[in-house]
Design an enzyme around this catalytic site. Structure first.
Site, PDB file in Angstrom:
ATOM      1  CB  SER A 151      -0.816   0.039   1.127  1.00  0.00           C
ATOM      2  OG  SER A 151      -2.288  -1.285   1.407  1.00  0.00           O
TER       3      SER A 151
HETATM    4  N1  SAH Z   1      -1.748  -4.449   3.899  1.00  0.00           N
HETATM    5  C1  SAH Z   1      -0.675  -4.931   2.267  1.00  0.00           C
HETATM    6  C2  SAH Z   1      -1.459  -4.535   1.287  1.00  0.00           C
HETATM    7  C3  SAH Z   1      -1.646  -5.787   0.629  1.00  0.00           C
HETATM    8  S1  SAH Z   1      -2.658  -5.443  -1.037  1.00  0.00           S
HETATM    9  C4  SAH Z   1       0.227  -3.447   2.905  1.00  0.00           C
HETATM   10  O1  SAH Z   1       0.964  -3.193   3.589  1.00  0.00           O
HETATM   11  O2  SAH Z   1       0.727  -3.416   1.867  1.00  0.00           O
HETATM   12  C5  SAH Z   1      -3.929  -6.390  -0.494  1.00  0.00           C
HETATM   13  C6  SAH Z   1      -4.138  -8.033   0.098  1.00  0.00           C
HETATM   14  O3  SAH Z   1      -5.744  -8.365   0.538  1.00  0.00           O
HETATM   15  C7  SAH Z   1      -3.047  -9.114  -0.802  1.00  0.00           C
HETATM   16  O4  SAH Z   1      -2.124  -9.068  -0.768  1.00  0.00           O
HETATM   17  C8  SAH Z   1      -4.283  -9.894  -1.000  1.00  0.00           C
HETATM   18  O5  SAH Z   1      -3.744 -10.759  -1.774  1.00  0.00           O
HETATM   19  C9  SAH Z   1      -5.588  -9.774  -0.327  1.00  0.00           C
HETATM   20  N2  SAH Z   1      -6.808 -10.415  -0.425  1.00  0.00           N
HETATM   21  C10 SAH Z   1      -7.952 -10.074  -1.062  1.00  0.00           C
HETATM   22  N3  SAH Z   1      -8.884 -10.513  -0.910  1.00  0.00           N
HETATM   23  C11 SAH Z   1      -8.780 -11.444   0.189  1.00  0.00           C
HETATM   24  C12 SAH Z   1      -9.242 -12.160   0.740  1.00  0.00           C
HETATM   25  N4  SAH Z   1     -10.543 -12.529   1.193  1.00  0.00           N
HETATM   26  N5  SAH Z   1      -9.212 -12.877   2.627  1.00  0.00           N
HETATM   27  C13 SAH Z   1      -7.415 -12.124   2.300  1.00  0.00           C
HETATM   28  N6  SAH Z   1      -6.488 -11.645   2.489  1.00  0.00           N
HETATM   29  C14 SAH Z   1      -6.539 -11.586   0.779  1.00  0.00           C
END
Ligand code: SAH
Length: 212
Positions: free
Chosen positions: A60
Site C-alpha cells: 500500500s
Molecule cells: N496490507 C498490505 C496491502 C496488501 S494488498 C500492505 O501493507 O501493503 C491486499 C492484500 O489482500 C493482497 O495481498 C491480497 O492477496 C489480499 N486479499 C485479497 N482478498 C483477500 C481475502 N478474501 N482474504 C485475505 N486476504 C485477501
C-alpha cells in the site's frame, strides 16, 4: 535512496497531506519499508506510491497506510486489531507498534510466508498470521477493537461487522475495481454508523484462498 533524507521527505509529504497523529508519523518514520520490497524496487521504497509485490498484489501507498492507521486510533488506544490482506506485512508492522495484539489474514500462501519472514526480521512479535479467506473474519480471536481491510469488497462482509466490539471500528474500502470509498464504520450497539473518509483504489477482496 533509502537515506534518512529520502525518508524525511516522505514524512513531510504525509504531513502536507493532512496526517496529524504524531504516533503514526513516528512509526512510519522508523519502520523500514524497503525490507518489504524486492531488491529491484527497494530504491523506491520511500516514494509515496503503491508498488508491486508479485502475485498481482501491491504494497500500500504510505499515505493510505497512515490514513487508515490514524482512523483506527482516532477514538483512543486499541487493544486487539484484525487486518484482512496481510500482503507483504508492511501495514501489519505499522499497526503492531500501535496496538497490543494484531491478527492478520492473507489468502495467498507465499505472500503470507514472506510477510512472516519480514515481520520476524523486524522482531515484531505481537502478531498472529493466518492463511485463509479474510471475509469470514477470525471469530475465535474476536471481537476486535478495530478491523482494517486492505482489499476492497463490493459490499461490507457481514461477518466483519459481527466481530467488532462495542464502539469498535471497521476501516474498509468498498466498491468495484477502479475507485472505491474508504469507509469508517463504528459499532453502536446493533447499529453501524458509516463515515466516508476518502476515495481510494485498492485491489479487490477475493473469495477463497490460494496456495500459490
Ligand atoms: N496490507 C498490505 C496491502 C496488501 S494488498 C500492505 O501493507 O501493503 C491486499 C492484500 O489482500 C493482497 O495481498 C491480497 O492477496 C489480499 N486479499 C485479497 N482478498 C483477500 C481475502 N478474501 N482474504 C485475505 N486476504 C485477501
Amino acid at each position: 535512496m533509502t537515506s534518512q533524507r529520502t525518508r524525511e521527505r516522505l514524512l513531510g509529504r504525509l504531513i502536507e497531506q493532512g496526517i496529524k497523529n504524531t504516533q503514526v508519523l513516528d512509526v512510519i518514520r522508523t519502520t523500514p519499508r524497503h525490507i518489504f520490497l524486492d531488491e529491484a524496487l527497494s530504491h523506491r521504497a520511500y516514494e509515496d506510491v503503491a508498488l508491486p509485490i508479485g502475485y498481482n498484489q501491491t504494497i500500500s501507498q504510505p499515505f493510505i497506510v497512515a490514513r487508515m492507521t490514524e482512523a483506527l486510533l482516532d477514538s483512543g488506544p486499541v487493544n486487539t486489531v484484525l487486518e484482512i490482506g496481510t500482503g507483504c506485512g508492511y501495514q501489519t508492522a505499522v499497526i503492531a507498534q500501535l496496538a497490543d495484539e494484531v491478527y492478520s489474514i492473507e489468502r495467498i500462501k507465499p505472500l503470507m510466508d514472506r510477510a512472516r519472514k519480514n515481520l520476524k526480521l523486524l522482531k515484531v512479535r505481537n502478531i498472529e498470521l493466518k492463511h485463509d479467506d479474510g471475509s469470514l473474519g477470525w471469530a475465535e480471536k474476536g471481537p476486535f477493537d478495530a478491523i482494517i481491510t486492505t482489499a476492497a469488497p463490493q459490499q461490507v462482509p457481514k461477518e466483519l461487522l459481527k466481530q467488532l466490539n462495542e464502539g469498535g471500528r471497521l476501516i474498509i474500502p468498498v466498491g468495484g475495481e477502479g475507485v472505491q470509498e474508504l469507509q469508517l464504520i463504528t459499532r453502536r450497539g446493533d447499529e453501524f454508523v458509516i463515515e466516508v473518509l476518502d476515495k481510494v483504489r485498492f485491489v479487490p477482496l477475493l473469495a477463497g484462498k490460494s496456495r500459490d
